[in-house]
Scaffold this motif. Structure first.
Motif, mmCIF file in Angstrom:
data_model
loop_
_atom_site.group_PDB
_atom_site.id
_atom_site.type_symbol
_atom_site.label_atom_id
_atom_site.label_comp_id
_atom_site.label_asym_id
_atom_site.label_seq_id
_atom_site.Cartn_x
_atom_site.Cartn_y
_atom_site.Cartn_z
ATOM 1 N N GLY A 117 -41.460 73.224 49.832
ATOM 2 C CA GLY A 117 -41.580 71.796 49.569
ATOM 3 C C GLY A 117 -41.499 70.977 50.841
ATOM 4 O O GLY A 117 -42.280 70.034 51.043
ATOM 5 N N MET A 118 -40.536 71.318 51.711
ATOM 6 C CA MET A 118 -40.397 70.610 52.986
ATOM 7 C C MET A 118 -41.626 70.831 53.856
ATOM 8 O O MET A 118 -42.138 69.895 54.486
ATOM 9 N N PHE A 119 -42.118 72.066 53.866
ATOM 10 C CA PHE A 119 -43.304 72.377 54.662
ATOM 11 C C PHE A 119 -44.498 71.567 54.184
ATOM 12 O O PHE A 119 -45.218 70.960 54.983
ATOM 13 N N GLY A 120 -44.723 71.560 52.860
ATOM 14 C CA GLY A 120 -45.864 70.834 52.320
ATOM 15 C C GLY A 120 -45.807 69.351 52.629
ATOM 16 O O GLY A 120 -46.817 68.740 53.008
ATOM 17 N N ALA A 121 -44.621 68.755 52.475
ATOM 18 C CA ALA A 121 -44.470 67.320 52.728
ATOM 19 C C ALA A 121 -44.743 66.983 54.195
ATOM 20 O O ALA A 121 -45.462 66.012 54.501
ATOM 21 N N MET A 122 -44.197 67.772 55.103
ATOM 22 C CA MET A 122 -44.366 67.482 56.528
ATOM 23 C C MET A 122 -45.778 67.802 56.998
ATOM 24 O O MET A 122 -46.319 67.110 57.874
ATOM 25 N N ALA A 123 -46.397 68.833 56.423
ATOM 26 C CA ALA A 123 -47.777 69.148 56.790
ATOM 27 C C ALA A 123 -48.721 68.037 56.346
ATOM 28 O O ALA A 123 -49.648 67.649 57.080
ATOM 29 N N LEU A 124 -48.482 67.504 55.154
ATOM 30 C CA LEU A 124 -49.299 66.381 54.681
ATOM 31 C C LEU A 124 -49.089 65.149 55.554
ATOM 32 O O LEU A 124 -50.049 64.443 55.888
ATOM 33 N N TYR A 125 -47.846 64.911 55.929
ATOM 34 C CA TYR A 125 -47.566 63.768 56.804
ATOM 35 C C TYR A 125 -48.274 63.936 58.140
ATOM 36 O O TYR A 125 -48.930 63.008 58.640
ATOM 37 N N GLY A 126 -48.154 65.110 58.728
ATOM 38 C CA GLY A 126 -48.795 65.348 60.017
ATOM 39 C C GLY A 126 -50.306 65.229 59.948
ATOM 40 O O GLY A 126 -50.943 64.763 60.895
ATOM 41 N N HIS A 127 -50.872 65.623 58.818
ATOM 42 C CA HIS A 127 -52.334 65.582 58.678
ATOM 43 C C HIS A 127 -52.858 64.164 58.484
ATOM 44 O O HIS A 127 -53.899 63.797 59.042
ATOM 45 N N PHE A 128 -52.130 63.347 57.710
ATOM 46 C CA PHE A 128 -52.662 62.041 57.341
ATOM 47 C C PHE A 128 -52.127 60.867 58.154
ATOM 48 O O PHE A 128 -52.732 59.800 58.152
ATOM 49 N N THR A 129 -50.998 61.052 58.838
ATOM 50 C CA THR A 129 -50.451 59.929 59.580
ATOM 51 C C THR A 129 -51.368 59.519 60.732
ATOM 52 O O THR A 129 -52.057 60.363 61.329
ATOM 53 N N ARG A 130 -51.374 58.224 61.036
ATOM 54 C CA ARG A 130 -52.138 57.729 62.177
ATOM 55 C C ARG A 130 -51.284 57.651 63.438
ATOM 56 O O ARG A 130 -51.797 57.357 64.517
ATOM 57 N N ALA A 131 -50.000 57.907 63.286
ATOM 58 C CA ALA A 131 -49.104 57.889 64.448
ATOM 59 C C ALA A 131 -49.366 59.107 65.324
ATOM 60 O O ALA A 131 -49.696 60.193 64.831
ATOM 61 N N ASP A 132 -49.248 58.935 66.623
ATOM 62 C CA ASP A 132 -49.410 60.027 67.572
ATOM 63 C C ASP A 132 -48.100 60.809 67.661
ATOM 64 O O ASP A 132 -47.081 60.280 68.107
ATOM 65 N N LEU A 133 -48.136 62.067 67.239
ATOM 66 C CA LEU A 133 -46.929 62.888 67.207
ATOM 67 C C LEU A 133 -46.778 63.783 68.441
ATOM 68 O O LEU A 133 -45.872 64.624 68.476
ATOM 69 N N SER A 134 -47.642 63.619 69.431
ATOM 70 C CA SER A 134 -47.576 64.480 70.610
ATOM 71 C C SER A 134 -46.238 64.339 71.341
ATOM 72 O O SER A 134 -45.709 65.318 71.889
#
Length: 232
Positions: A117-134
């Motif tokens: 569940g945690m993996f799915g939520a964070m993977a979706l966030y990383g995929h759809f967010t417009r924020a730069d996570l680098s």
């Protein structure tokens, strides 16, 4: 015979992303099967976990595979890349088989579902967010080195409270790593489609490898909090 150019020529970035998560899921399934079969065979289990040379051998094999996938990818064929990933996943199943003996089945399942569940939520966030996570990735890598040092120190200290603190930090680090890797993989897939389609599917395996490591590490450290040990 496998033809990489024909295989990748008609693909889209979405298909490549699906391949990433497909390879990752396959790796997790293989690790689970190998761990279960190993734990179910007392002779094999005792040979693996009562022989320090075997454990160290597995560790160095895994280290070598990881180094090869991350440094020699352009020189590898797709079949070799995929084979190395599944070899890593299989060897990790051997390593993780001890968890099936230490923890109850119910706690392993509940921890796995929580991790998924945690993996799915964070993977979706990383995929759809417009924020730069680098920037988050750079910070996590720095903390990861510190975490490795702390784990080595605690091998000598054997402090249970310190071990829980290490696991808490590790859960935070690998949770953030999931979002970071998911975003990075999305961008890399889009870039590969424009430059080298033959390389694209090899990169899907590397992406699956990164996410697989995130999942496994998150699961192991969550067990420190959620796992119930079997009665001796």
């Amino acid at each position: 015979m496998f033809h990489e150019r024909q295989y990748a020529s008609s693909t889209t970035p979405q298909q490549l992303l699906a391949a990433v998560y497909g390879w990752m899921s396959g790796g997790l399934l293989l690790s689970t099967i190998v761990a279960f079969l190993t734990a179910s065979s007392p002779a094999v289990f005792l040979f693996l976990h009562k022989n320090p040379l075997v454990i160290f051998g597995l560790f160095f094999i895994q280290l070598g595979i990881g180094a090869t996938l991350t440094t020699a990818l352009p020189r590898l064929s797709f079949a070799t890349t995929l084979g190395l990933f599944f070899l890593y996943a299989g060897s990790m199943g051997l390593t993780l088989s001890s968890l099936l003996i230490i923890y109850t089945a119910a706690s392993l399942v509940s921890t796995f579902l929580t991790c998924a569940g945690m993996f799915g939520a964070m993977a979706l966030y990383g995929h759809f967010t417009r924020a730069d996570l680098s920037g988050i990735g750079s910070i996590c890598i720095m903390f990861l080195w510190g975490l490795c040092l702390a784990m080595i120190v605690n091998l000598f200290l054997g402090n249970a409270i310190f071990e829980l603190l290490i696991s808490a930090v590790a859960v935070a680090i690998f949770t953030l790593f999931i979002a970071y890797d998911a975003q990075r993989i999305k961008y890399v897939m889009a870039q590969q489609m424009g430059f080298d389609e033959q390389m694209a599917y090899k990169v899907t395996v590397l992406g699956a490898f990164c996410l697989y490591l995130d999942f496994i590490n998150l699961f192991i450290h969550l067990l420190q909090f959620m796992g119930r040990r079997r009665e001796q």
